[in-house]
Enzyme design. Structure first.
Site, PDB file in Angstrom:
ATOM      1  N   GLY A  10      72.043  21.621  21.296  1.00 38.50           N
ATOM      2  CA  GLY A  10      70.873  22.311  20.759  1.00 38.50           C
ATOM      3  C   GLY A  10      70.272  23.232  21.808  1.00 38.50           C
ATOM      4  O   GLY A  10      70.234  22.884  22.988  1.00 38.50           O
ATOM      5  N   GLY A 102      72.916  18.663  27.046  1.00 41.47           N
ATOM      6  CA  GLY A 102      72.317  17.328  26.956  1.00 41.47           C
ATOM      7  C   GLY A 102      73.382  16.249  27.030  1.00 41.47           C
ATOM      8  O   GLY A 102      74.497  16.476  27.510  1.00 41.47           O
ATOM      9  N   GLY A 104      75.453  14.794  24.886  1.00 42.11           N
ATOM     10  CA  GLY A 104      76.792  15.023  24.340  1.00 42.11           C
ATOM     11  C   GLY A 104      77.612  15.916  25.258  1.00 42.11           C
ATOM     12  O   GLY A 104      78.781  15.646  25.555  1.00 42.11           O
ATOM     13  N   ASP A 127      64.008  16.824  24.159  1.00 40.08           N
ATOM     14  CA  ASP A 127      63.542  15.448  23.915  1.00 40.08           C
ATOM     15  C   ASP A 127      63.092  14.751  25.204  1.00 40.08           C
ATOM     16  O   ASP A 127      62.379  13.757  25.145  1.00 40.08           O
ATOM     17  CB  ASP A 127      64.657  14.619  23.275  1.00 40.08           C
ATOM     18  N   ARG A 171      65.000  12.361  18.941  1.00 43.53           N
ATOM     19  CA  ARG A 171      66.060  11.576  18.283  1.00 43.53           C
ATOM     20  C   ARG A 171      65.962  10.095  18.640  1.00 43.53           C
ATOM     21  O   ARG A 171      65.917   9.240  17.768  1.00 43.53           O
ATOM     22  CB  ARG A 171      67.412  12.126  18.739  1.00 43.53           C
ATOM     23  N   HIS A 271      62.779  23.183  14.136  1.00 44.08           N
ATOM     24  CA  HIS A 271      63.316  24.047  15.188  1.00 44.08           C
ATOM     25  C   HIS A 271      62.304  25.034  15.756  1.00 44.08           C
ATOM     26  O   HIS A 271      62.602  25.696  16.768  1.00 44.08           O
ATOM     27  CB  HIS A 271      64.557  24.766  14.665  1.00 44.08           C
ATOM     28  N   GLN A 273      59.967  24.151  17.399  1.00 47.60           N
ATOM     29  CA  GLN A 273      59.725  23.577  18.732  1.00 47.60           C
ATOM     30  C   GLN A 273      60.735  24.048  19.770  1.00 47.60           C
ATOM     31  O   GLN A 273      60.531  23.896  20.971  1.00 47.60           O
ATOM     32  CB  GLN A 273      59.811  22.039  18.669  1.00 47.60           C
TER      33      GLN A 273
HETATM   34  O1  F6P Z   1      68.845  16.866  20.886  1.00 48.79           O
HETATM   35  C1  F6P Z   1      67.818  17.769  20.784  1.00 48.79           C
HETATM   36  C2  F6P Z   1      67.408  17.954  19.338  1.00 48.79           C
HETATM   37  O2  F6P Z   1      66.447  18.970  19.300  1.00 48.79           O
HETATM   38  C3  F6P Z   1      66.925  16.678  18.657  1.00 48.79           C
HETATM   39  O3  F6P Z   1      65.572  16.424  18.877  1.00 48.79           O
HETATM   40  C4  F6P Z   1      67.249  16.958  17.204  1.00 48.79           C
HETATM   41  O4  F6P Z   1      67.511  15.775  16.497  1.00 48.79           O
HETATM   42  C5  F6P Z   1      68.489  17.786  17.282  1.00 48.79           C
HETATM   43  O5  F6P Z   1      68.499  18.404  18.540  1.00 48.79           O
HETATM   44  C6  F6P Z   1      68.589  18.816  16.176  1.00 48.79           C
HETATM   45  O6  F6P Z   1      69.842  19.397  16.228  1.00 48.79           O
HETATM   46  P1  F6P Z   1      70.332  20.662  15.407  1.00 48.79           P
HETATM   47  O7  F6P Z   1      69.768  21.875  16.060  1.00 48.79           O
HETATM   48  O8  F6P Z   1      71.806  20.611  15.505  1.00 48.79           O
HETATM   49  O9  F6P Z   1      69.828  20.519  14.005  1.00 48.79           O
END
Ligand code: F6P
EC number: 2.7.1.11
Length: 341
Positions: A10, A102, A104, A127, A171, A271, A273
């Protein structure tokens, strides 16, 4: 030395400041050259590159997003894997990789390092859930955005005498919820680390309402309500097999309305945020981490990431970095909870 930079997972405000920090320190001080992989690990597997010199990073520290693009591609899936990546790097004359990402991303970087690739990591997550670093860039910006949104939710809530539920990201951990909730004066903060019953939520909402306040309930997306086993997820899994979260606020709002009789609305900040310009704090942290990553490559610290410890930037092995989540300590939650209701 020729180094490939990638941003993966992300996105998060501050990624461009890291890239700029790496390139400026690397080209001006460490005699390094850079390319950028486009779209995270996808660019590594597909050899999709752009040249990255000083001119390419001019003025980008204040820009949101990432000039390289990102994805949640798993480098071990499909045609990926260490041999393919090594062969691509040799063909392109790339000696090492700086992976900005992050949990992953760093887990994939560790597997590739174990297979012999030269990789240094830069931790990234809004996060703020990596235990090996005190703060990750992007978190401060996300908290500010969430706080601004909550200030706005409070004025419309007050006008209509409604209960407002604000869902924020998080998360596994509730750092964004805790900090933005405290900053906005929330009447309840619900986080993944704490089992909270709907009865407790009702108590806080009714108590705020009884004082003539419009209750504000802040909930992290990973919150698990008392009766449930898992966080709310209705959008399947991501490339790393993790559930896509979001939607718990919309689930809680009718329950709160039903229990208390107070009209309730939910807003999922999602998003928003992660978008827009990084705060000054995040720009400084990201720039320092980027500069330290260039030094770390120079020192050959393969399999390590740069991390903020106190006010210093240090190197931490991927194993330690991935070993533990930084959860909200019970004392921090209890402290905030003294002001609930
Ligand atoms: O891992 C960071 C994060 O912003 C989490 O807080 C959230 O669950 C996830 O990414 C959202 O991911 P995506 O952008 O793939 O929807």
């Amino acid at each position: 030395m020729r180094i490939g930079i990638l941003t993966s997972g992300g996105d998060c405000p501050g990624l461009n400041a890291v890239i700029r920090g790496i390139v400026l320190k690397g080209t001006e001080i460490n005699d390094q050259e850079f390319v950028g992989f486009r779209g995270g690990w996808r660019g590594v597997v597909k050899s999709d590159l752009i040249e990255l010199g000083r001119a390419n990073v001019r003025g980008i520290a204040k820009e949101g997003g990432t000039i390289l693009g990102t994805s949640r591609t798993n480098p071990f899936e499909g045609e990926g894997g260490p041999e393919r990546i090594q062969a691509n790097m040799e063909r392109e004359g790339i000696d090492a990789i700086i992976a900005i990402g992050g949990e992953g991303t760093l887990a994939a970087a560790k597997r590739l390092t174990d297979a012999g690739l030269k990789i240094v990591g830069v931790p990234k997550t809004i996060d703020n859930d990596l235990d090996a670093t005190d703060y990750t860039f992007g978190f401060d910006t996300a908290v500010q955005i969430a706080t601004d949104a909550m200030d706005r939710l409070r004025t419309t809530g007050d006008s209509h005498s409604r209960c407002m539920v604000a869902e924020v990201m998080g998360r596994h951990v509730g750092w964004i919820a805790l900090h933005s909730g405290m900053a906005a004066g929330a009447h309840a903060i619900l986080i993944p680390e704490q089992k909270t019953t709907m009865d407790e939520v009702r108590g806080w909402v009714e108590s705020a309402n009884a004082r003539g306040r419009s209750p504000l309930v802040v909930v992290a997306e990973g919150f698990i309500p008392g009766s449930a086993d898992d966080a709310h997820s209705e959008r399947g899994l991501d490339a790393f097999g993790r559930p896509r979260l979001g939607g718990i606020g919309e689930r809680l709002a009718p329950m709160i309305e039903e229990m208390t009789g107070i009209e309730t609305r939910a807003t999922t900040l999602g998003h928003i945020q992660r978008g827009g310009v990084p705060s000054a704090f995040d720009r400084v942290l990201a720039t320092r981490l980027g500069m330290a990553a260039s030094d770390s490559v120079q020192a050959g610290n393969w399999g390590q990431m740069v991390a903020l410890r106190g006010t210093e930037i240090e190197n931490v092995g991927f194993e330690e970095a991935l070993g533990k989540l930084k959860t909200v300590p019970q004392a921090r939650y209890d402290e905030a909870a003294q002001l609930f209701g």
